[in-house]
Design a protein around this motif. Structure first.
Motif, mmCIF file in Angstrom:
data_model
loop_
_atom_site.group_PDB
_atom_site.id
_atom_site.type_symbol
_atom_site.label_atom_id
_atom_site.label_comp_id
_atom_site.label_asym_id
_atom_site.label_seq_id
_atom_site.Cartn_x
_atom_site.Cartn_y
_atom_site.Cartn_z
ATOM 1 N N ARG A 81 24.286 -11.013 -22.188
ATOM 2 C CA ARG A 81 25.610 -10.436 -22.465
ATOM 3 C C ARG A 81 26.743 -11.448 -22.283
ATOM 4 N NH1 ARG A 81 23.469 -6.411 -19.001
ATOM 5 N NH2 ARG A 81 25.041 -6.978 -17.467
ATOM 6 N N GLU A 120 28.259 -12.389 -19.472
ATOM 7 C CA GLU A 120 29.305 -11.858 -18.601
ATOM 8 C C GLU A 120 28.744 -11.636 -17.205
ATOM 9 O OE1 GLU A 120 30.411 -8.213 -20.508
ATOM 10 O OE2 GLU A 120 28.716 -7.107 -19.687
ATOM 11 N N TYR A 121 29.647 -11.515 -16.247
ATOM 12 C CA TYR A 121 29.239 -11.201 -14.884
ATOM 13 C C TYR A 121 28.888 -9.723 -14.804
ATOM 14 C CZ TYR A 121 31.213 -15.708 -13.751
ATOM 15 O OH TYR A 121 31.467 -17.049 -13.727
ATOM 16 N N TRP A 122 27.925 -9.399 -13.935
ATOM 17 C CA TRP A 122 27.608 -7.994 -13.695
ATOM 18 C C TRP A 122 27.254 -7.790 -12.238
ATOM 19 C CZ3 TRP A 122 22.396 -6.488 -12.637
ATOM 20 C CH2 TRP A 122 21.435 -7.481 -12.881
ATOM 21 N N HIS A 163 15.601 -2.929 -14.578
ATOM 22 C CA HIS A 163 16.313 -2.199 -15.634
ATOM 23 C C HIS A 163 15.414 -1.176 -16.339
ATOM 24 C CE1 HIS A 163 14.372 -5.436 -17.900
ATOM 25 N NE2 HIS A 163 14.437 -4.627 -18.943
ATOM 26 N N LYS A 220 25.210 -5.586 -9.735
ATOM 27 C CA LYS A 220 24.042 -4.706 -9.771
ATOM 28 C C LYS A 220 24.449 -3.315 -9.315
ATOM 29 C CE LYS A 220 19.620 -3.884 -10.180
ATOM 30 N NZ LYS A 220 19.021 -3.758 -11.487
ATOM 31 N N THR A 276 26.064 -9.960 -7.374
ATOM 32 C CA THR A 276 26.722 -10.224 -8.647
ATOM 33 C C THR A 276 25.980 -11.345 -9.355
ATOM 34 O OG1 THR A 276 28.846 -9.615 -7.663
ATOM 35 C CG2 THR A 276 28.918 -10.839 -9.730
ATOM 36 N N TYR A 277 25.717 -11.151 -10.622
ATOM 37 C CA TYR A 277 24.922 -12.095 -11.403
ATOM 38 C C TYR A 277 25.653 -12.481 -12.687
ATOM 39 C CZ TYR A 277 21.438 -10.080 -8.324
ATOM 40 O OH TYR A 277 20.770 -9.637 -7.224
ATOM 41 N N TRP A 278 25.133 -13.527 -13.332
ATOM 42 C CA TRP A 278 25.579 -13.915 -14.664
ATOM 43 C C TRP A 278 24.520 -13.424 -15.645
ATOM 44 C CZ3 TRP A 278 29.499 -15.086 -17.533
ATOM 45 C CH2 TRP A 278 29.284 -15.605 -18.804
ATOM 46 N N SER A 279 24.924 -12.605 -16.596
ATOM 47 C CA SER A 279 24.000 -12.107 -17.616
ATOM 48 C C SER A 279 23.939 -13.129 -18.746
ATOM 49 C CB SER A 279 24.463 -10.764 -18.166
ATOM 50 O OG SER A 279 23.680 -10.412 -19.298
ATOM 51 N N GLU A 296 26.611 -1.311 -10.919
ATOM 52 C CA GLU A 296 27.932 -0.893 -11.389
ATOM 53 C C GLU A 296 27.840 0.214 -12.442
ATOM 54 O OE1 GLU A 296 30.606 -3.928 -13.201
ATOM 55 O OE2 GLU A 296 31.689 -3.603 -11.324
ATOM 56 N N THR A 297 26.852 0.121 -13.327
ATOM 57 C CA THR A 297 26.689 1.168 -14.338
ATOM 58 C C THR A 297 25.513 2.090 -14.032
ATOM 59 O OG1 THR A 297 25.400 -0.331 -15.735
ATOM 60 C CG2 THR A 297 27.757 -0.192 -16.174
#
Length: 124
Positions: free
Chosen positions: A68, A70-72, A108, A74, A62-65, A76-77
């Motif tokens: 964006r 927000e948290y994301w 990405h 890796k 889990t990272y901080w973007s 998830e989408t």
């Protein structure tokens, strides 16, 4: 990129771990991601205390973007998950090494690693 501080989030990160972190003025620590087994350096992400807490407790990177804000998590989408095998803190406390089992591309742009552009050829 302009400095964008992370939100003031209450976190359950172990205070002993939090005390060892040396954060950027934005409250972030660099997270170097390495593939378990191959040793390939896959990417660089950023974590604040909450992202690190989530990574340590869920086993999902889990990272901080910064873009964006927000948290994301890796994958998830994209479906390109990072299953965490270990997290280490460097001797200065300002960088993390996150060892993962990578599913799919880490970058990405669809490549296995984000480090594809050689600036100096080996042996030069």
């Amino acid at each position: 990129m302009a400095s964008v501080p992370v939100p003031d989030v209450e976190t359950a990160l172990d205070p002993a771990i939090a005390a060892r972190l040396k954060r950027t003025p934005d409250g972030l620590v660099a997270a170097i991601v390495q593939e378990h087994g191959t040793g390939d350096v896959l990417m660089l992400g950023w974590m604040d205390d909450e992202a690190l807490h989530r990574t340590l407790t869920t086993g999902r990177a889990t990272y901080w973007s910064r873009s964006r804000r927000e948290y994301w998590v890796k994958g998830e989408t994209s479906g390109h998950h990072q299953h965490v095998r270990s997290v280490s803190l460097d001797c200065d406390g300002d960088a993390l090494l996150v060892t993962v089992v990578q599913t799919g591309a880490a970058c990405h742009n669809g490549t296995h690693t984000c480090f594809t552009d050689d600036l100096l050829a080996e042996g030069q």
